[in-house]
Design an enzyme around this catalytic site. Structure first.
Site, short mmCIF file in Angstrom:
data_model
loop_
_atom_site.label_atom_id
_atom_site.label_comp_id
_atom_site.label_asym_id
_atom_site.label_seq_id
_atom_site.Cartn_x
_atom_site.Cartn_y
_atom_site.Cartn_z
N CYS A 100 -5.73 -2.60 2.75
CA CYS A 100 -5.49 -2.38 4.18
C CYS A 100 -6.77 -2.47 5.02
O CYS A 100 -7.23 -3.55 5.34
CB CYS A 100 -4.78 -1.04 4.38
SG CYS A 100 -3.94 -0.92 5.99
N LYS B 142 -9.87 2.21 -2.44
CA LYS B 142 -10.09 1.77 -1.06
C LYS B 142 -11.49 2.15 -0.59
O LYS B 142 -11.86 3.33 -0.59
CB LYS B 142 -9.03 2.40 -0.16
CG LYS B 142 -8.97 1.86 1.26
CD LYS B 142 -7.76 2.45 1.97
CE LYS B 142 -7.54 1.86 3.34
NZ LYS B 142 -6.31 2.41 3.97
N GLU C 209 0.84 -1.19 0.00
CA GLU C 209 0.00 0.00 0.00
C GLU C 209 0.89 1.26 0.00
O GLU C 209 1.88 1.32 0.71
CB GLU C 209 -0.90 0.01 1.24
CG GLU C 209 -1.82 1.23 1.31
CD GLU C 209 -2.64 1.29 2.58
OE1 GLU C 209 -3.71 1.93 2.57
OE2 GLU C 209 -2.22 0.71 3.61
#
Length: 364
Positions: free
Chosen positions: A240, A199, A125
């Site tokens: 994440c 995300k 990331e």
């Protein structure tokens, strides 16, 4: 409690159960225009043992398990992948404030992983930029414009084509008009951009005395789950914080994903406690492979990553893992183990579609 009291209690629970069943039936269809990508509806019936053991109740329950209705629409059959066994490379990289250096360094790591036999390579990331709200706007790229407007993805496209590998390009800050996203790009063996995941769940956390970070101060949340067919199977992508939301992983498994990839940068507070736990949970819950890739740890950075990039098998077994320093992990994935585990432990056939559902709004 006396007998009369127990009778009243049982009646109330049975009435509550009837109401819940009615509500479930009346809300089983959802509008496609809903802004939520995932909707999970759970109805639990709590009945006293005397009612559960009664033969009429047992007969009713056995006829209403309906596992095919636990996924709406029903779960897709696991597709046959182009290859069943291959090597994956997880590149745990150090990240600096020098963007050009980060890009060149990432390319070298991808080349090293491919040289070691990896057919699928995963980057961390935010590998081209320091992980901070101040840095995201400065390092952001216009991915759709490509070329000089996005030197990071231009490199990813070029190297995947040159090496004939599938590349899950970690994530970088993406600029779209006046909005910023944390975005993962996936490239095929021809260097073509075949998927772009923004995300979905932004990392907003406040643990007094430990860590405070709010991505929402600069970033915009993505609006769609991402599943992509590649030369190494069907992959579900998260970034994440996305790994914390089991609904997303369940949805990916129901769409037939063999592998879930999460580029991520857990911190020194949540990393030791949750990083490995969440990876194993997502793998075990869905009987799929889970791969994560973190930046290497830099104790002098404003945000210190936990590291520990990992590959987990469909039975929750740790197949390979790094420590916190820079490292390239090479491990083997064998998709035949997914079918084996699902045969040994047939969760999909045992789900209680009469009690709960996960609704995939996009597929609906």
């Amino acid at each position: 409690m006396n007998i009369a009291g127990r009778t009243i209690f049982n009646t109330r629970i049975l009435n509550s159960y009837s109401i819940s069943r009615t509500k479930l039936q009346s809300t089983s269809t959802f509008s496609q225009s809903s802004s939520l990508p995932i909707f999970s509806k759970t109805i639990r019936a709590h009945l006293p043992p005397s009612n559960r053991n009664n033969s009429r109740w047992s007969t009713t329950m056995s006829s209403t398990f309906k596992p095919e209705q636990a996924r709406v629409p029903p779960a897709l059959q696991l597709p046959t992948p182009p290859i069943t066994k291959f090597k994956i490379g997880l590149c745990q990289l150090s990240v600096t404030a020098d963007k050009a250096r980060n890009i060149a360094h990432a390319r070298k790591a991808v080349e090293d992983a491919a040289q070691k036999g990896a057919k699928l390579v995963v980057l961390p990331e935010i590998w081209n930029s320091p992980y901070s709200n101040d840095s995201f706007p400065v390092y952001a790229e216009d991915i759709d414009a490509g070329g000089d407007a996005s030197p990071s993805t231009a490199m990813l496209s070029e190297v995947s084509r040159a090496l004939k590998i599938t590349l899950v390009g970690g994530s970088i800050p993406e600029r779209v008009g006046d909005r910023l996203y944390n975005t993962c790009c996936v490239f095929d063996t021809d260097g073509k951009l075949i998927a772009k995941h923004r995300k979905i769940h932004l990392f907003d956390i406040d643990i007094p005395g430990k860590i405070t970070f709010k991505e929402s101060q600069t970033l915009t949340a993505g609006e769609a789950p991402t599943v992509v067919d590649t030369e190494v199977g069907r992959i579900g992508i998260g970034i994440c914080y996305d790994i914390r939301f089991q609904e997303l992983a369940i949805l990916y498994a129901a769409r037939g994903a063999h592998l879930l990839c999460y580029p991520g940068a857990f911190n020194m507070t949540t990393g030791p406690l949750h990083w490995e736990l969440l990876q194993k949970a997502r793998a075990v819950d869905n009987q799929v492979y889970v791969a994560t890739c973190s930046p290497a740890r830099d104790a002098g950075a404003g945000y210190v990553a936990w590291g520990h990039s990992t590959l987990v098998g469909p039975f929750g077994e740790i197949l390979a893992t790094a420590e916190h320093d820079e490292e390239i992990i090479i491990a083997e994935i064998d998709y035949s183990s997914i079918e084996l585990r699902r045969t040994n432990l047939p969760l999909e056939k045992q789900r209680r579609g009469d009690l709960y559902q996960l609704v995939d709004v996009q597929r609906s």
